[in-house]
Structures are given as structure tokens and as C-alpha cells.
Scaffold this motif. Structure first.
Motif, PDB file in Angstrom:
ATOM      1  N   GLU A  53       0.826  -1.213   0.000  1.00 38.81           N
ATOM      2  CA  GLU A  53       0.000   0.000   0.000  1.00 38.81           C
ATOM      3  C   GLU A  53       0.853   1.253   0.000  1.00 38.81           C
ATOM      4  OE1 GLU A  53      -2.893  -3.013   1.636  1.00 38.81           O
ATOM      5  OE2 GLU A  53      -1.050  -2.303   2.550  1.00 38.81           O
ATOM      6  N   THR A  54       0.318   2.283  -0.641  1.00 42.66           N
ATOM      7  CA  THR A  54       0.865   3.642  -0.609  1.00 42.66           C
ATOM      8  C   THR A  54      -0.286   4.570  -0.252  1.00 42.66           C
ATOM      9  OG1 THR A  54       2.517   3.138  -2.302  1.00 42.66           O
ATOM     10  CG2 THR A  54       1.984   5.461  -1.959  1.00 42.66           C
ATOM     11  N   THR A  55      -0.050   5.530   0.645  1.00 48.93           N
ATOM     12  CA  THR A  55      -1.121   6.433   1.064  1.00 48.93           C
ATOM     13  C   THR A  55      -0.817   7.865   0.665  1.00 48.93           C
ATOM     14  OG1 THR A  55      -0.211   6.836   3.277  1.00 48.93           O
ATOM     15  CG2 THR A  55      -1.693   4.955   3.017  1.00 48.93           C
ATOM     16  N   PHE A  56      -1.882   8.649   0.539  1.00 44.30           N
ATOM     17  CA  PHE A  56      -1.799  10.025   0.083  1.00 44.30           C
ATOM     18  C   PHE A  56      -2.586  10.908   1.046  1.00 44.30           C
ATOM     19  CE2 PHE A  56      -1.223   7.164  -3.429  1.00 44.30           C
ATOM     20  CZ  PHE A  56      -0.159   7.718  -4.136  1.00 44.30           C
ATOM     21  N   LEU A  57      -1.895  11.862   1.649  1.00 50.23           N
ATOM     22  CA  LEU A  57      -2.516  12.750   2.640  1.00 50.23           C
ATOM     23  C   LEU A  57      -3.162  13.945   1.958  1.00 50.23           C
ATOM     24  CD1 LEU A  57      -0.082  12.882   5.682  1.00 50.23           C
ATOM     25  CD2 LEU A  57      -2.544  12.563   5.785  1.00 50.23           C
ATOM     26  N   LEU A  58      -4.378  14.261   2.396  1.00 49.41           N
ATOM     27  CA  LEU A  58      -5.177  15.345   1.835  1.00 49.41           C
ATOM     28  C   LEU A  58      -5.854  16.106   2.974  1.00 49.41           C
ATOM     29  CD1 LEU A  58      -6.806  13.010  -0.778  1.00 49.41           C
ATOM     30  CD2 LEU A  58      -5.297  14.892  -1.426  1.00 49.41           C
ATOM     31  N   ALA A  59      -6.323  17.294   2.668  1.00 50.98           N
ATOM     32  CA  ALA A  59      -7.114  18.045   3.642  1.00 50.98           C
ATOM     33  C   ALA A  59      -8.440  17.321   3.865  1.00 50.98           C
ATOM     34  CB  ALA A  59      -7.357  19.456   3.141  1.00 50.98           C
ATOM     35  N   PRO A  60      -8.948  17.315   5.094  1.00 48.38           N
ATOM     36  CA  PRO A  60     -10.208  16.606   5.355  1.00 48.38           C
ATOM     37  C   PRO A  60     -11.387  17.316   4.708  1.00 48.38           C
ATOM     38  CG  PRO A  60      -9.526  17.846   7.294  1.00 48.38           C
ATOM     39  CD  PRO A  60      -8.397  17.951   6.310  1.00 48.38           C
ATOM     40  N   THR A  61     -12.393  16.536   4.360  1.00 54.88           N
ATOM     41  CA  THR A  61     -13.663  17.100   3.901  1.00 54.88           C
ATOM     42  C   THR A  61     -14.715  17.038   4.995  1.00 54.88           C
ATOM     43  OG1 THR A  61     -14.393  14.976   2.980  1.00 54.88           O
ATOM     44  CG2 THR A  61     -13.170  16.436   1.518  1.00 54.88           C
ATOM     45  N   PRO A  63     -15.665  17.891   8.837  1.00 58.30           N
ATOM     46  CA  PRO A  63     -15.165  18.791   9.886  1.00 58.30           C
ATOM     47  C   PRO A  63     -14.691  18.078  11.136  1.00 58.30           C
ATOM     48  CG  PRO A  63     -17.564  18.929   9.691  1.00 58.30           C
ATOM     49  CD  PRO A  63     -17.078  18.145   8.509  1.00 58.30           C
ATOM     50  N   GLY A  64     -15.068  16.819  11.308  1.00 56.72           N
ATOM     51  CA  GLY A  64     -14.635  16.075  12.487  1.00 56.72           C
ATOM     52  C   GLY A  64     -13.308  15.379  12.320  1.00 56.72           C
ATOM     53  N   ALA A  65     -12.681  15.484  11.128  1.00 59.33           N
ATOM     54  CA  ALA A  65     -11.437  14.773  10.856  1.00 59.33           C
ATOM     55  C   ALA A  65     -10.239  15.710  10.927  1.00 59.33           C
ATOM     56  CB  ALA A  65     -11.499  14.113   9.483  1.00 59.33           C
ATOM     57  N   ASP A  66      -9.087  15.146  11.278  1.00 64.71           N
ATOM     58  CA  ASP A  66      -7.826  15.897  11.290  1.00 64.71           C
ATOM     59  C   ASP A  66      -7.167  15.898   9.917  1.00 64.71           C
ATOM     60  OD1 ASP A  66      -7.576  16.642  14.126  1.00 64.71           O
ATOM     61  OD2 ASP A  66      -7.499  14.478  14.453  1.00 64.71           O
ATOM     62  N   TYR A  67      -7.348  14.840   9.159  1.00 64.49           N
ATOM     63  CA  TYR A  67      -6.813  14.762   7.808  1.00 64.49           C
ATOM     64  C   TYR A  67      -7.596  13.690   7.055  1.00 64.49           C
ATOM     65  CZ  TYR A  67      -4.329  10.678   9.657  1.00 64.49           C
ATOM     66  OH  TYR A  67      -4.028   9.481  10.259  1.00 64.49           O
ATOM     67  N   ARG A  68      -7.416  13.667   5.737  1.00 62.72           N
ATOM     68  CA  ARG A  68      -8.024  12.632   4.901  1.00 62.72           C
ATOM     69  C   ARG A  68      -6.908  11.830   4.245  1.00 62.72           C
ATOM     70  NH1 ARG A  68     -10.558  12.494  -0.612  1.00 62.72           N
ATOM     71  NH2 ARG A  68      -9.830  14.633  -0.924  1.00 62.72           N
ATOM     72  N   VAL A  69      -7.129  10.539   4.098  1.00 63.61           N
ATOM     73  CA  VAL A  69      -6.140   9.683   3.460  1.00 63.61           C
ATOM     74  C   VAL A  69      -6.817   8.838   2.388  1.00 63.61           C
ATOM     75  CG1 VAL A  69      -6.377   7.775   5.124  1.00 63.61           C
ATOM     76  CG2 VAL A  69      -4.243   8.060   3.854  1.00 63.61           C
ATOM     77  N   ARG A  70      -6.105   8.662   1.284  1.00 65.06           N
ATOM     78  CA  ARG A  70      -6.511   7.696   0.275  1.00 65.06           C
ATOM     79  C   ARG A  70      -5.456   6.602   0.228  1.00 65.06           C
ATOM     80  NH1 ARG A  70      -8.663  10.554  -5.094  1.00 65.06           N
ATOM     81  NH2 ARG A  70      -9.339   8.393  -5.451  1.00 65.06           N
ATOM     82  N   ILE A  71      -5.920   5.367   0.126  1.00 63.56           N
ATOM     83  CA  ILE A  71      -5.065   4.195   0.272  1.00 63.56           C
ATOM     84  C   ILE A  71      -5.096   3.406  -1.033  1.00 63.56           C
ATOM     85  CG2 ILE A  71      -4.651   2.091   1.602  1.00 63.56           C
ATOM     86  CD1 ILE A  71      -6.402   3.400   3.844  1.00 63.56           C
ATOM     87  N   PHE A  72      -3.931   3.259  -1.662  1.00 64.77           N
ATOM     88  CA  PHE A  72      -3.845   2.556  -2.936  1.00 64.77           C
ATOM     89  C   PHE A  72      -2.927   1.348  -2.831  1.00 64.77           C
ATOM     90  CE2 PHE A  72      -5.530   6.518  -4.395  1.00 64.77           C
ATOM     91  CZ  PHE A  72      -6.182   6.249  -5.588  1.00 64.77           C
ATOM     92  N   PRO A  84      -1.679   0.929   6.813  1.00 66.76           N
ATOM     93  CA  PRO A  84      -1.665   2.293   6.277  1.00 66.76           C
ATOM     94  C   PRO A  84      -2.266   3.335   7.232  1.00 66.76           C
ATOM     95  CG  PRO A  84      -2.312   0.770   4.575  1.00 66.76           C
ATOM     96  CD  PRO A  84      -2.309  -0.008   5.866  1.00 66.76           C
ATOM     97  N   THR A  85      -3.242   2.937   8.015  1.00 63.58           N
ATOM     98  CA  THR A  85      -3.829   3.870   8.981  1.00 63.58           C
ATOM     99  C   THR A  85      -2.801   4.282  10.028  1.00 63.58           C
ATOM    100  OG1 THR A  85      -6.095   3.097   8.658  1.00 63.58           O
ATOM    101  CG2 THR A  85      -5.579   4.095  10.792  1.00 63.58           C
ATOM    102  N   LEU A  86      -2.119   3.311  10.633  1.00 59.91           N
ATOM    103  CA  LEU A  86      -1.138   3.634  11.670  1.00 59.91           C
ATOM    104  C   LEU A  86       0.077   4.339  11.082  1.00 59.91           C
ATOM    105  CD1 LEU A  86      -1.163   0.532  14.040  1.00 59.91           C
ATOM    106  CD2 LEU A  86      -2.615   2.567  14.058  1.00 59.91           C
ATOM    107  N   GLY A  87       0.577   3.860   9.944  1.00 63.52           N
ATOM    108  CA  GLY A  87       1.747   4.482   9.344  1.00 63.52           C
ATOM    109  C   GLY A  87       1.489   5.902   8.892  1.00 63.52           C
TER     110      GLY A  87
END
Length: 290
Positions: A53-61, A63-72, A84-87
Motif C-alpha cells: 500500500e501507498t497512502t496520500f494525505l489530503l485536507a479533510p472534507t 469537519p470532524g477529521a484531522d486529515y483525509r487519506v486515500r489508500i492505494f 496504512p492507517t497507523l503508518g
């Protein structure tokens, strides 16, 4: 004709997850600034890293989240995955991320995932299972054939699907799990988790012994064997808790057959929340041109 945009320097980390030292856990690549990357570019980069897996950090959409991640993976996007969540949480914290509340809240395709800190270790709250209950007999037979064992060696089985689609079978003990020599061509479209209990003097070790309670292996289409799998261990824990007979806190081992030393911490709270945690170690830090 539209020319491709010039690559940017993006902060990049590669980590070992579910391990206390480098090269003994499950590697993960994290791109910390992915705001202008297209789906196709994320997929291409994930194929290039050649990791599970490789993850990509994004701004959250949300309001309750600190960040958004997409996991490929190398072949597609996952709604949720454990290591990927912990890393990703570790990479975000090390890059200066600060949670709005006591816990880190990750937004992903599966929803909002709580991540808590316990000293230098991280743990995520296991998301609800999308599918549970016994497997169909045709699937159990297919799994036994893929693992190269008689059907009678399967002592128990269940769905443990919290996104990736894991099917789990239980063997007699950890030695049987470690002895498996599966025919991966027979795995086909199945994502297979296997567990077997570690024994000490004929009994399962107590939760206070520090020894792993059971051994796990994970096989899936497109790669040989996953070293340490958070989503699978979360699903297994939910199955075992529902079945009864496990302590409120234990450790699972995974990766032994691959010369890894994966250790997954499992804790069951009084309200039924199951936390899946472990060590996270940064192995590569720098920038990537993408």
C-alpha cells in the motif's frame, strides 16, 4: 494538446508498521502532500513504489477529521486498511500534525477512524465489519485447496470483512500455520487470513505472558504474502471476541514466515471497542518528485 504538469517536490516517508525496529514490519509509503494529484497519478505512484500500500494525505472534507487519506495498492484503491492507517498517522504526526482533540481522527473511504496514542505506539479503533458469519462451504473448500491442506484441517472459518474482504480460516495451531506452502495461483480472487494458536505446555499462553496468543498469515491476489495486516487482525479480533474465550488484551504475531517480527496489540474495551495497535518506525524520509 495538454502537456503534463511539471513534477513537484512532495514530502515523502517510508515506514515499517507493527514493528519496533526497521525492516521487521510491514513497509508503507506515504506522500504527505497529495492535493493536486489525480486518481491516475496516485495509482501510478502506488504501482511504482511496489509496496502492498501507498497512502496520500489530503485536507479533510469532514469537519470532524484531522486529515483525509486515500489508500492505494498496486491495482486499486482500498476504503480502509490497518497498517496504512497507523503508518499515515505516524507520518502526519512527525511532519507536525496536531490533532484537534485527544485522539487523531482519520477520514478515509470507510468513514472516520479513531487513532489513539499510547506512549510511542499508535492504535486504531476497529471499524464495523461489513460482512461476518461463517463462510460458504464452497469457499472453505477453495481455501483449503489454495493452502494445500485437507478440508478437515480447517477448525473454524468466518468472514472478517471490514473493507478489503477478508475470509479467515482457523487451523489447529501456530505450527500448522507456519508450515503452509500455499499455491497462490489457486487463491484467485480470494483474500485469505489464516490463524493458529500458540501453545505452551498444551495450553494457550495467558495474556500476561507477553507471548503471542496466535500466529497469523495473509494471502491475497496480486502479491505473495502480506507481512503484517492490520485490517485482517482487526477482523480476526472481532470474530474471536464474538465467539468468546479470549482475554481483554493480547498480542498476535504475523510475518514470521517472511523473516519479519510483526506484533499486533489487541485491546478490548468494556464498551466493546477493539483497538488494534503496534510500533511504527520511519525508515526513509525525504521528498519525491511527483
Amino acid at each position: 494538446m495538454t502537456l503534463p504538469s511539471a513534477p513537484r517536490r512532495r514530502p515523502f516517508r517510508q515506514l515499517d508498521v507493527f514493528a519496533d525496529r526497521s525492516l521487521r514490519g510491514n513497509p508503507l509509503a506515504v506522500v504527505l502532500d497529495a492535493e493536486d494529484l489525480s486518481d491516475e497519478e496516485m495509482q501510478r505512484l502506488a504501482r511504482w513504489t511496489n509496496l502492498s500500500e501507498t497512502t496520500f494525505l489530503l485536507a479533510p472534507t469532514d469537519p470532524g477529521a484531522d486529515y483525509r487519506v486515500r489508500i492505494f495498492t498496486g491495482s486499486g484503491e482500498l476504503p480502509f486498511a490497518g497498517h496504512p492507517t497507523l503508518g499515515t498517522a505516524r507520518a502526519w504526526l512527525d511532519a507536525g500534525g496536531a490533532p484537534a482533540g485527544e485522539r487523531i481522527v482519520q477520514e478515509c473511504a470507510a468513514g472516520l477512524i479513531q487513532v489513539r496514542r499510547d506512549g510511542d505506539r499508535l492504535a486504531f479503533a476497529a471499524p464495523p465489519l461489513r460482512r461476518s458469519g461463517p463462510l460458504e462451504e464452497v469457499d472453505v473448500a477453495r481455501i483449503a485447496r489454495a493452502l494445500g491442506i485437507p478440508r478437515a484441517d480447517v477448525r473454524g472459518h468466518s468472514w472478517a470483512d471490514n473493507g478489503p474482504g477478508w475470509r479467515v480460516v482457523e487451523l489447529g495451531d501456530a505450527e500448522e500455520v507456519l508450515a503452509l506452502r500455499p499455491d497462490l495461483s489457486a487463491v484467485q480472487d480470494l483474500k485469505i487470513g489464516v490463524l493458529g494458536w500458540h501453545r505452551s505446555g498444551g495450553d494457550r499462553p495467558p495474556e500476561t505472558s507477553g507471548a503471542p496468543l496466535y500466529e497469523v498469515r495473509a494471502f491475497a491476489p496480486g502479491f505473495v504474502e502480506d507481512p503484517v495486516t492490520g485490517s485482517l487482525n482487526a477482523g480476526i479480533a472481532q470474530w474471536l471476541v464474538g465467539r468468546g474465550g479470549v482475554p481483554p488484551r493480547w498480542t498476535a504475531a504475523q510475518g514470521t514466515a517472511l523473516d519479519r517480527a510483526g506484533r499486533v496489540d489487541v485491546q478490548v474495551e468494556a464498551d466493546g471497542t477493539i483497538w488494534i495497535g503496534g510500533g511504527t518506525v520511519t525508515t526513509i524520509e525525504g521528498t519525491i518528485l511527483a
